[in-house]
Design a protein around this motif. Structure first.
Motif, PDB file in Angstrom:
ATOM      1  N   VAL A 151     -48.431  22.113  45.136  1.00 47.76           N
ATOM      2  CA  VAL A 151     -47.542  21.429  46.079  1.00 47.76           C
ATOM      3  C   VAL A 151     -48.093  21.376  47.494  1.00 47.76           C
ATOM      4  CG1 VAL A 151     -45.493  22.037  44.741  1.00 47.76           C
ATOM      5  CG2 VAL A 151     -46.213  23.513  46.623  1.00 47.76           C
ATOM      6  N   LYS A 152     -49.287  21.910  47.703  1.00 49.06           N
ATOM      7  CA  LYS A 152     -49.852  21.879  49.056  1.00 49.06           C
ATOM      8  C   LYS A 152     -49.902  20.451  49.601  1.00 49.06           C
ATOM      9  CE  LYS A 152     -52.764  26.028  49.233  1.00 49.06           C
ATOM     10  NZ  LYS A 152     -54.158  26.538  49.262  1.00 49.06           N
ATOM     11  N   HIS A 153     -50.265  19.525  48.743  1.00 49.17           N
ATOM     12  CA  HIS A 153     -50.390  18.131  49.202  1.00 49.17           C
ATOM     13  C   HIS A 153     -49.051  17.578  49.655  1.00 49.17           C
ATOM     14  CE1 HIS A 153     -48.605  15.954  45.677  1.00 49.17           C
ATOM     15  NE2 HIS A 153     -48.808  17.131  45.105  1.00 49.17           N
ATOM     16  N   ARG A 154     -47.970  18.053  49.061  1.00 50.50           N
ATOM     17  CA  ARG A 154     -46.649  17.538  49.430  1.00 50.50           C
ATOM     18  C   ARG A 154     -46.176  18.072  50.779  1.00 50.50           C
ATOM     19  NH1 ARG A 154     -43.353  19.333  44.316  1.00 50.50           N
ATOM     20  NH2 ARG A 154     -41.586  18.751  45.663  1.00 50.50           N
ATOM     21  N   LEU A 155     -46.692  19.233  51.164  1.00 48.57           N
ATOM     22  CA  LEU A 155     -46.255  19.830  52.424  1.00 48.57           C
ATOM     23  C   LEU A 155     -46.732  19.028  53.630  1.00 48.57           C
ATOM     24  CD1 LEU A 155     -46.844  23.598  51.579  1.00 48.57           C
ATOM     25  CD2 LEU A 155     -44.701  22.320  51.509  1.00 48.57           C
ATOM     26  N   TYR A 156     -47.696  18.156  53.423  1.00 47.37           N
ATOM     27  CA  TYR A 156     -48.211  17.316  54.513  1.00 47.37           C
ATOM     28  C   TYR A 156     -47.767  15.864  54.349  1.00 47.37           C
ATOM     29  CZ  TYR A 156     -51.158  21.401  55.093  1.00 47.37           C
ATOM     30  OH  TYR A 156     -51.604  22.686  55.262  1.00 47.37           O
ATOM     31  N   ASN A 157     -46.884  15.631  53.390  1.00 45.88           N
ATOM     32  CA  ASN A 157     -46.450  14.270  53.073  1.00 45.88           C
ATOM     33  C   ASN A 157     -45.092  14.013  53.720  1.00 45.88           C
ATOM     34  OD1 ASN A 157     -45.874  11.809  51.963  1.00 45.88           O
ATOM     35  ND2 ASN A 157     -45.591  12.572  49.875  1.00 45.88           N
ATOM     36  N   ILE A 177     -54.305  20.858  35.247  1.00 45.85           N
ATOM     37  CA  ILE A 177     -54.811  21.045  36.609  1.00 45.85           C
ATOM     38  C   ILE A 177     -55.848  22.168  36.634  1.00 45.85           C
ATOM     39  CG2 ILE A 177     -54.170  21.847  38.922  1.00 45.85           C
ATOM     40  CD1 ILE A 177     -51.512  20.344  38.539  1.00 45.85           C
ATOM     41  N   GLY A 178     -55.569  23.230  35.903  1.00 39.30           N
ATOM     42  CA  GLY A 178     -56.507  24.354  35.848  1.00 39.30           C
ATOM     43  C   GLY A 178     -57.833  23.967  35.247  1.00 39.30           C
ATOM     44  N   SER A 238     -62.072   9.015  40.331  1.00 36.90           N
ATOM     45  CA  SER A 238     -61.140   8.558  39.299  1.00 36.90           C
ATOM     46  C   SER A 238     -61.164   9.510  38.115  1.00 36.90           C
ATOM     47  CB  SER A 238     -61.517   7.148  38.839  1.00 36.90           C
ATOM     48  OG  SER A 238     -60.695   6.734  37.768  1.00 36.90           O
ATOM     49  N   ILE A 239     -60.000   9.651  37.468  1.00 39.20           N
ATOM     50  CA  ILE A 239     -59.898  10.388  36.205  1.00 39.20           C
ATOM     51  C   ILE A 239     -59.071   9.550  35.249  1.00 39.20           C
ATOM     52  CG2 ILE A 239     -59.013  12.422  35.024  1.00 39.20           C
ATOM     53  CD1 ILE A 239     -59.536  14.063  37.438  1.00 39.20           C
ATOM     54  N   ASN A 240     -59.614   9.337  34.066  1.00 37.75           N
ATOM     55  CA  ASN A 240     -58.895   8.669  32.996  1.00 37.75           C
ATOM     56  C   ASN A 240     -58.547   9.715  31.939  1.00 37.75           C
ATOM     57  OD1 ASN A 240     -59.279   6.064  34.165  1.00 37.75           O
ATOM     58  ND2 ASN A 240     -61.379   6.086  33.393  1.00 37.75           N
ATOM     59  N   ILE A 241     -57.274   9.811  31.629  1.00 33.12           N
ATOM     60  CA  ILE A 241     -56.813  10.811  30.668  1.00 33.12           C
ATOM     61  C   ILE A 241     -56.418  10.098  29.383  1.00 33.12           C
ATOM     62  CG2 ILE A 241     -55.097  12.604  30.220  1.00 33.12           C
ATOM     63  CD1 ILE A 241     -54.860  13.026  33.215  1.00 33.12           C
ATOM     64  N   PHE A 242     -57.042  10.520  28.267  1.00 37.04           N
ATOM     65  CA  PHE A 242     -56.804   9.877  26.977  1.00 37.04           C
ATOM     66  C   PHE A 242     -56.161  10.862  26.003  1.00 37.04           C
ATOM     67  CE2 PHE A 242     -60.359   7.708  28.908  1.00 37.04           C
ATOM     68  CZ  PHE A 242     -60.139   6.363  28.622  1.00 37.04           C
ATOM     69  N   LYS A 276     -52.728  14.217  40.979  1.00 32.17           N
ATOM     70  CA  LYS A 276     -53.563  13.508  41.955  1.00 32.17           C
ATOM     71  C   LYS A 276     -53.623  14.266  43.278  1.00 32.17           C
ATOM     72  CE  LYS A 276     -52.949   9.090  42.435  1.00 32.17           C
ATOM     73  NZ  LYS A 276     -52.233   7.806  42.609  1.00 32.17           N
ATOM     74  N   GLY A 277     -52.473  14.721  43.746  1.00 34.46           N
ATOM     75  CA  GLY A 277     -52.426  15.385  45.042  1.00 34.46           C
ATOM     76  C   GLY A 277     -53.126  16.726  45.041  1.00 34.46           C
ATOM     77  N   THR A 278     -52.942  17.494  43.975  1.00 35.08           N
ATOM     78  CA  THR A 278     -53.539  18.832  43.906  1.00 35.08           C
ATOM     79  C   THR A 278     -55.055  18.767  43.802  1.00 35.08           C
ATOM     80  OG1 THR A 278     -51.558  19.654  42.792  1.00 35.08           O
ATOM     81  CG2 THR A 278     -53.543  21.015  42.632  1.00 35.08           C
ATOM     82  N   LEU A 279     -55.550  17.805  43.019  1.00 37.14           N
ATOM     83  CA  LEU A 279     -56.982  17.762  42.730  1.00 37.14           C
ATOM     84  C   LEU A 279     -57.748  16.757  43.583  1.00 37.14           C
ATOM     85  CD1 LEU A 279     -56.504  17.888  38.871  1.00 37.14           C
ATOM     86  CD2 LEU A 279     -57.402  19.742  40.288  1.00 37.14           C
ATOM     87  N   LYS A 280     -57.027  16.084  44.516  1.00 40.95           N
ATOM     88  CA  LYS A 280     -57.647  15.068  45.374  1.00 40.95           C
ATOM     89  C   LYS A 280     -58.256  13.942  44.536  1.00 40.95           C
ATOM     90  CE  LYS A 280     -56.902  17.901  48.801  1.00 40.95           C
ATOM     91  NZ  LYS A 280     -55.640  17.800  49.540  1.00 40.95           N
TER      92      LYS A 280
END
Length: 932
Positions: free
Chosen positions: A692-698, A784-785, A804-808, A826-830
């Protein structure tokens, strides 16, 4: 931010500050006005030795955890502290320190030395207890050597004497020659050693005239030859055919020469030794039983100091060991010893000075245990035992009690027995209630008329006014066994408001003493059980695997741990155990606890940067987000706008509340600390905060006017506040330190509800518990891990963006779950672009570089090597790879190469023609296509 600067690291030295604050503000004071449900703890009163050991730490941490938990759950907790001052430990220490024996100086002088030592030791131990964070109400402190407590003990004696439960009699008792006092069976410890089993011939009174050269009489086997002068019979089994023809005859005891009869008894083990046993007065409990059963004489061979008496003849004045050696030598000299062999034995010894005990016949005061055995068993069954199997130890001890409890001691520093003896006729006179507390060696009995006038008491038997005070004192267990009654204010009329106690915490080593005696005494005095529950803790073992003891040199002092790592780290070690089990001490456990607290501190410090009280930084105002999250209107707005990852952590948090609450209720402390540490360290710090770090700056607003940032801040604060309370019973200093910052942050003043102890235990919101939320969240967290580990192994900084990451996946349910957590991933992993696709990735392996394998080409082709190298470096790598794949070889002029002559560098190319990294996450049923 708070007005106080939050240090970069947690400083456990701050513990002393909170000790003083708690003490000065008396926040642990028992109120007792009935406005809250009471919780009474019958706290162990330790001997004031002057230092707290790890066993104390373990026991008192258990107590303190429960006391703090009960306060948070709304109880008025009485957690007193007592000191069991009297008895052998203090006297032995005074004798050792001053190089004296108790009778070398006056009783008053000796008692003063004991009092001075006790007061000094109490002061030191009290300071140590406070340093560990124990939350006693020191206004309720009791000390057994004070007049007030002595009065209660003496009153209990009067009452039991009146009820014919206490009597004076001449009986065999366990005697410590070093301490020169009787001790109870419960105070006898047993130590295994090896000694000689001596085979000694007792000769018949007349020789066998038909076979004069054959051995006659009986051969006995004994480990106590020094007691032969007090031998009064030889016993054999009636079933032993070897002795059937001599039962009833007499034999002569070697050296001392007395004639004793051979008698039969079923208790004899015909398999031990020779099957013939000498009965001495007294070698052990069996001797006592046989003497009584067969009405045998008593011969005293050993006196109170462990010296041989005149009954031993020429051995008079020798110590027991000296006598044993001399007698064996003399027996050998006259040919009475036929053989010796080594044998193991358990030797009874004084539990304080470790001197082997003897059984002597003495006039002592006793409690009639047999009259109370049924009551003891009934009360034992009424008590809830933790763990349950410990109850059998007390019941087994009650069943094995063959002798009454000897309560008199030939010491000085103890509660006096309130009794006088008439000098003229010897009649016993027991003190009246009005005379208590009394020392009969210092005062004479008095009579008080209806007007309160005092006159010398006259003997009811002969009218004499001359009395001799009882010099014997009471066993120290007579003091401590009424601890729950003393705490409740007994014998005042309203004592039952706080009796029985709710809890008795104690070690399993004193089940047969403190637990047994307390149940016995309270049943005798009140007819009630002393407490509703009893929690039994184990012993502490050193890192060498043995019980901690000074003699082994494996003792770790609590002060040593506290100085380096703090009291809370020590408390986490103690909490990571369960009642009834012995606990090993290990420095790595202390270090882990310390590391955990620092981890939590760092997480809190990061969070405080985002829990500001400035209204312009809040989407919906101070009162809603930071102070009254549960306000009726705004709370639902927050709940409705929680992100999936918030729901994941809040579901786990509320399940944790239930688990920890049940753990404390059931004394499963190991479960509570392990579950809480795991949640905070891994779920909260490692996973949720990072997610949630990315959300704290959003600052992007949602449709309801509540930002994702505010939902994250609500969740962070909720988890912090809740877990602090869950941890508080175990780590009170650490949780109070964080709470003081959080309190100011939330309310702007440390005076608002200053102590976390004054808050309420968290209640689980079951509406927020969701198996789906947790299962879905675990998938997202694991994903994420895995990507974080990929970045780390690829030497990509965790804060560096991924294109980019494509998840199948072919599992549509997994695809749907991943889609829910799209923003958090997306936010956690940039990740700039995240695509979730049903199916399999379409990737191809492309050879992008071929280099010569010089270690193969050089040695094999020698002068032709340059031609091969030129070919490999000047042609298209893909074409070379294709030729090798199709033909298995390539001809270069007159030279032939294969795959072993080249090094191929390959890349995976995705459907867009871009280089990708492929991650196959089988555990998640996912394949990831990563474009850096």
């Amino acid at each position: 931010m708070t007005n106080k600067e939050i240090p970069k690291d947690y400083d456990h030295k701050k513990e002393k500050y909170w000790q003083k604050m708690w003490h000065d503000d008396q926040i642990y004071k028992f109120i007792g006005d009935g406005t809250k449900p009471r919780y009474i703890i019958d706290t162990p009163p330790p001997y004031p030795t002057g230092s707290i050991h790890m066993g104390h730490v373990l026991n008192w941490v258990y107590i303190d955890i429960l006391a703090r938990y009960k306060r948070l759950t709304g109880h008025d907790v009485l957690f007193p502290q007592g000191w069991d001052c009297h008895g052998l430990p203090t006297e032995v220490k005074v004798e050792q320190t001053n190089n004296i024996k108790k009778n070398d100086i006056s009783r008053a002088e000796f008692r003063k030395l004991c009092v001075d030592l006790t007061e000094e030791n109490i002061s030191m131990m009290k300071s140590q207890m406070k340093s560990i964070g124990f939350s006693q109400d020191w206004n309720r402190e009791y000390i057994t050597m004070t007049p007030e407590y002595m009065k209660r003990t003496q009153y209990s004696f009067l009452k039991m004497f009146k009820d014919d439960l206490i009597y004076q009699g001449i009986h065999p008792v366990n005697w410590c020659p070093r301490c020169e006092t009787a001790i109870a069976f419960a105070e006898v410890e047993y130590d295994a050693n090896e000694t000689n089993l001596n085979y000694v011939r007792f000769k018949a009174l007349t020789e066998d005239e038909e076979n004069p050269n054959e051995q006659n009489g009986v051969l006995i086997a004994t480990t106590r030859p020094e007691l032969m002068s007090s031998c009064v019979a030889v016993v054999v089994s009636p079933e032993d055919e070897r002795y059937s023809d001599i039962i009833g005859e007499k034999v002569k005891v070697p050296l001392s020469g007395q004639e004793v009869k051979i008698i039969a008894d079923d208790e004899v083990d015909p398999e031990f030794g020779t099957g013939a046993v000498m009965v001495c007065t007294f070698g052990d409990k069996t001797d006592v039983s046989w003497v009584k059963k067969h009405d045998l004489d008593i011969i005293d061979s050993i006196d109170e100091k462990g010296i041989m008496t005149s009954a031993t003849g020429k051995y008079e004045g020798l110590s027991i060991n000296e006598c044993k050696i001399a007698i064996i030598d003399d027996l050998k000299a006259e040919g009475s010893v036929e053989k010796q062999e080594k044998v193991g034995q358990n030797v009874g010894q004084c539990w304080r000075c470790k001197t082997p005990i003897e059984i002597l016949v003495k006039k002592q005061w006793f409690i009639n245990v047999n009259k109370l055995q049924d009551d003891i068993k009934q009360a034992t069954d009424e008590i809830h035992w933790v763990p349950e199997h410990m109850k059998s130890r007390l019941l087994n001890w009650a069943d094995s009690m063959e002798w009454d409890w000897c309560i008199s001691r030939q010491r000085i520093f103890a509660t006096p027995i309130p009794v006088w003896f008439c000098e003229k006729c010897g009649k016993v006179h027991v003190a009246t209630v009005e005379e208590l507390p009394v020392d009969p060696t210092q005062t004479s009995p008095i009579a008080i008329d209806s007007n309160g006038n005092k006159t010398p008491y006259k003997c009811e038997e002969c009218g004499s006014t001359e009395f001799r005070g009882e010099e014997d004192v009471l066993d120290t267990w007579m003091d401590s066994s009424i601890s729950p009654l003393s705490i409740a204010g007994w014998p005042k009329n309203d004592y039952n408001k706080m009796f029985p106690a709710d809890l008795r915490p104690q070690g399993h080593d004193i089940i047969r003493t403190w637990a047994f005696y307390t149940i016995l005494r309270t049943k005798a005095l009140t007819g009630l059980r002393p407490f509703d529950e009893i929690s039994i803790n184990g012993m502490v073992f050193g890192e060498d695997g043995y019980k901690m003891s000074k003699s082994r040199g494996n003792v770790i002092a609590p002060d040593e741990v506290i100085e380096e790592y703090g009291a809370d780290a020590l408390r986490t070690w103690a909490a990571n155990s369960v009642p009834g089990s012995d606990v090993p001490f290990n420095w790595k456990d202390i270090k882990y606890g310390h590391k955990f607290l620092r981890k939590f501190w760092n997480a809190f410090r990061f969070i405080t940067m985002h829990l500001s009280t400035k209204e312009e930084e809040q989407g919906i105002g101070k009162e809603t987000v930071f102070n009254e999250f549960n306000a009726t209107n705004n709370f639902q707005v927050i709940i409705d706008n929680l992100e999936p990852i918030d729901k994941w952590i809040l579901s786990k948090l509320n399940k944790l509340i239930i688990e920890v609450s049940e753990g404390f209720e059931n004394y499963n402390f190991a479960s509570t600390i392990n579950s809480t540490e795991k949640f905070i360290w891994h779920d909260f710090c490692d996973d949720y905060i990072e997610a949630v770090k990315h959300r704290l700056y959003n600052k992007e607003q949602t449709g309801n006017g509540l930002t994702s940032k505010e939902a994250a801040k609500y969740t962070l604060k909720t988890v912090i506040e809740t877990t602090l309370k869950l941890l508080n019973p175990i780590t009170p200093y650490f949780t109070q330190e964080i709470y003081s910052y959080l309190n100011e942050l939330t309310n702007g003043s440390t005076q608002y509800n200053q102590y976390i102890d004054n808050t309420q235990w968290p209640k689980a919101n079951e509406d927020l518990i969701s198996e789906d939320a947790e299962n879905n969240g675990e998938i997202a967290i694991n994903l994420i891990g895995e990507i974080r580990r990929f970045k780390s192994s690829s030497k990509i900084p965790l804060n560096a963006p991924i294109k980019s990451i494509n998840i199948f996946s072919e599992d549509k349910s997994i695809i749907n779950i991943i889609s829910i957590f799209d923003n958090d991933i997306k936010g956690t992993l940039k990740v700039n672009e995240l695509n979730v696709v049903t199916g399999k990735p379409n990737v191809q392996e492309k050879v992008v570089e071929i280099t010569p394998a010089m270690d193969k080409i050089g040695p094999q082709f020698k002068g032709e090597a340059p031609k091969i190298i030129k070919y490999l470096t000047s042609n298209n790598p893909e074409e070379i790879a294709k030729l090798l794949e199709n033909n298995g070889e390539i001809a270069i002029e007159n030279n032939v190469i294969t795959e072993e002559h080249v090094n191929m560098k390959k890349e995976l190319i995705g459907s867009t023609g871009t280089k990708v990294d492929l991650l196959n996450l089988e555990s998640l049923n996912l394949v990831l296509e990563v474009i850096k």
